[in-house]
Design a protein around this motif. Structure first.
Motif, PDB file in Angstrom:
ATOM      1  N   GLN A   1       0.838  -1.179   0.000  1.00 32.06           N
ATOM      2  CA  GLN A   1       0.000   0.000   0.000  1.00 32.06           C
ATOM      3  C   GLN A   1       0.879   1.236   0.000  1.00 32.06           C
ATOM      4  OE1 GLN A   1      -3.115   0.009   2.846  1.00 32.06           O
ATOM      5  NE2 GLN A   1      -3.810   2.027   2.325  1.00 32.06           N
TER       6      GLN A   1
ATOM      7  N   TYR B   1      -3.222   3.835  -1.979  1.00 32.10           N
ATOM      8  CA  TYR B   1      -3.528   2.749  -2.900  1.00 32.10           C
ATOM      9  C   TYR B   1      -3.059   1.424  -2.322  1.00 32.10           C
ATOM     10  CZ  TYR B   1      -4.415   6.347  -6.343  1.00 32.10           C
ATOM     11  OH  TYR B   1      -4.938   7.437  -7.005  1.00 32.10           O
ATOM     12  N   THR B   2      -3.805   0.384  -2.617  1.00 33.85           N
ATOM     13  CA  THR B   2      -3.399  -0.968  -2.292  1.00 33.85           C
ATOM     14  C   THR B   2      -3.082  -1.655  -3.604  1.00 33.85           C
ATOM     15  OG1 THR B   2      -4.846  -1.005  -0.368  1.00 33.85           O
ATOM     16  CG2 THR B   2      -4.093  -3.135  -1.202  1.00 33.85           C
TER      17      THR B   2
ATOM     18  N   THR C   1     -12.582   2.346  -8.922  1.00 35.97           N
ATOM     19  CA  THR C   1     -11.895   2.018  -7.669  1.00 35.97           C
ATOM     20  C   THR C   1     -10.724   1.073  -7.895  1.00 35.97           C
ATOM     21  OG1 THR C   1     -13.445   0.219  -7.236  1.00 35.97           O
ATOM     22  CG2 THR C   1     -13.942   2.383  -6.236  1.00 35.97           C
ATOM     23  N   SER C   2     -10.505   0.658  -9.151  1.00 37.34           N
ATOM     24  CA  SER C   2      -9.422  -0.269  -9.449  1.00 37.34           C
ATOM     25  C   SER C   2      -8.842   0.031 -10.828  1.00 37.34           C
ATOM     26  CB  SER C   2      -9.957  -1.711  -9.414  1.00 37.34           C
ATOM     27  OG  SER C   2      -8.928  -2.629  -9.685  1.00 37.34           O
TER      28      SER C   2
ATOM     29  N   ARG D   1      -5.762  -0.478  -6.251  1.00 37.57           N
ATOM     30  CA  ARG D   1      -7.106  -0.252  -5.716  1.00 37.57           C
ATOM     31  C   ARG D   1      -7.122   0.912  -4.729  1.00 37.57           C
ATOM     32  NH1 ARG D   1      -8.281  -6.611  -4.412  1.00 37.57           N
ATOM     33  NH2 ARG D   1      -8.231  -7.311  -6.581  1.00 37.57           N
ATOM     34  N   ASN D   2      -8.233   1.623  -4.738  1.00 35.00           N
ATOM     35  CA  ASN D   2      -8.482   2.677  -3.763  1.00 35.00           C
ATOM     36  C   ASN D   2      -9.993   2.801  -3.632  1.00 35.00           C
ATOM     37  OD1 ASN D   2      -8.875   5.072  -2.325  1.00 35.00           O
ATOM     38  ND2 ASN D   2      -7.032   5.995  -3.158  1.00 35.00           N
ATOM     39  N   SER D   3     -10.521   2.486  -2.466  1.00 36.50           N
ATOM     40  CA  SER D   3     -11.973   2.512  -2.271  1.00 36.50           C
ATOM     41  C   SER D   3     -12.556   3.911  -2.429  1.00 36.50           C
ATOM     42  CB  SER D   3     -12.336   1.930  -0.903  1.00 36.50           C
ATOM     43  OG  SER D   3     -11.727   2.691   0.122  1.00 36.50           O
ATOM     44  N   SER D   4     -11.716   4.948  -2.300  1.00 37.42           N
ATOM     45  CA  SER D   4     -12.170   6.328  -2.504  1.00 37.42           C
ATOM     46  C   SER D   4     -12.124   6.737  -3.972  1.00 37.42           C
ATOM     47  CB  SER D   4     -11.310   7.292  -1.699  1.00 37.42           C
ATOM     48  OG  SER D   4     -11.407   7.003  -0.328  1.00 37.42           O
TER      49      SER D   4
END
Length: 140
Positions: free
Chosen positions: A25, A29-30, A66-67, A113-116
């Motif tokens: 991360q 971002y992951t 989100t990805s 990925r980032n949920s925001s």
């Protein structure tokens, strides 16, 4: 009972170690390796690279997501490429080698990925010929 608890702790530690080894991360971002033999790349660019050469590729993200999927595939395990990913603010998201997903298979296949939401704008990918004999074909 103590043996069961000890076994549960070992399983939990192995699970945590595996998760730490297979994702990272940075900047919110992951980054997660994608383990798949299937290649579904709706938009890809074919190119070639030699030892010590750097090629740049871009992808524009123009709507909310989100990805972000990146698949650098050269398939020749005797050669090694490096991938660096930069967000639209020119911040380095990560540096990746073939072994990022735990196997050497001539491929760096990741999801960012980032949920925001992924930053909108032009993402840049730097492909570097880390250890290449002759010329290596690849697609990204």
């Amino acid at each position: 009972m103590i043996k069961k608890i000890g076994l549960l702790l070992i399983v939990m530690l192995v699970s945590v170690s595996f998760a730490a080894a297979t994702s990272s991360q940075d900047n919110g971002y992951t980054i997660v390796p994608v383990k798949s033999d299937i290649t579904i790349t709706p938009r890809w660019v074919a190119d070639t690279i030699t030892q010590g050469e750097t090629n740049w590729h871009t992808r524009t993200v123009s709507s909310y997501a989100t990805s972000l999927h990146i698949d650098l595939n050269w398939g020749d395990t005797s050669d090694s490429l490096r991938l660096r990913v930069y967000d639209p603010n020119n911040q380095l998201i990560g540096t990746f080698y073939d072994s990022f997903d735990g196997s050497i298979d001539g491929r760096i296949n990741i999801d960012i990925r980032n949920s925001s939401g992924i930053d909108l704008g032009t993402w840049r990918y730097e492909v570097y010929g880390y250890s290449v004999s002759g010329t290596e074909d690849y697609y990204i």
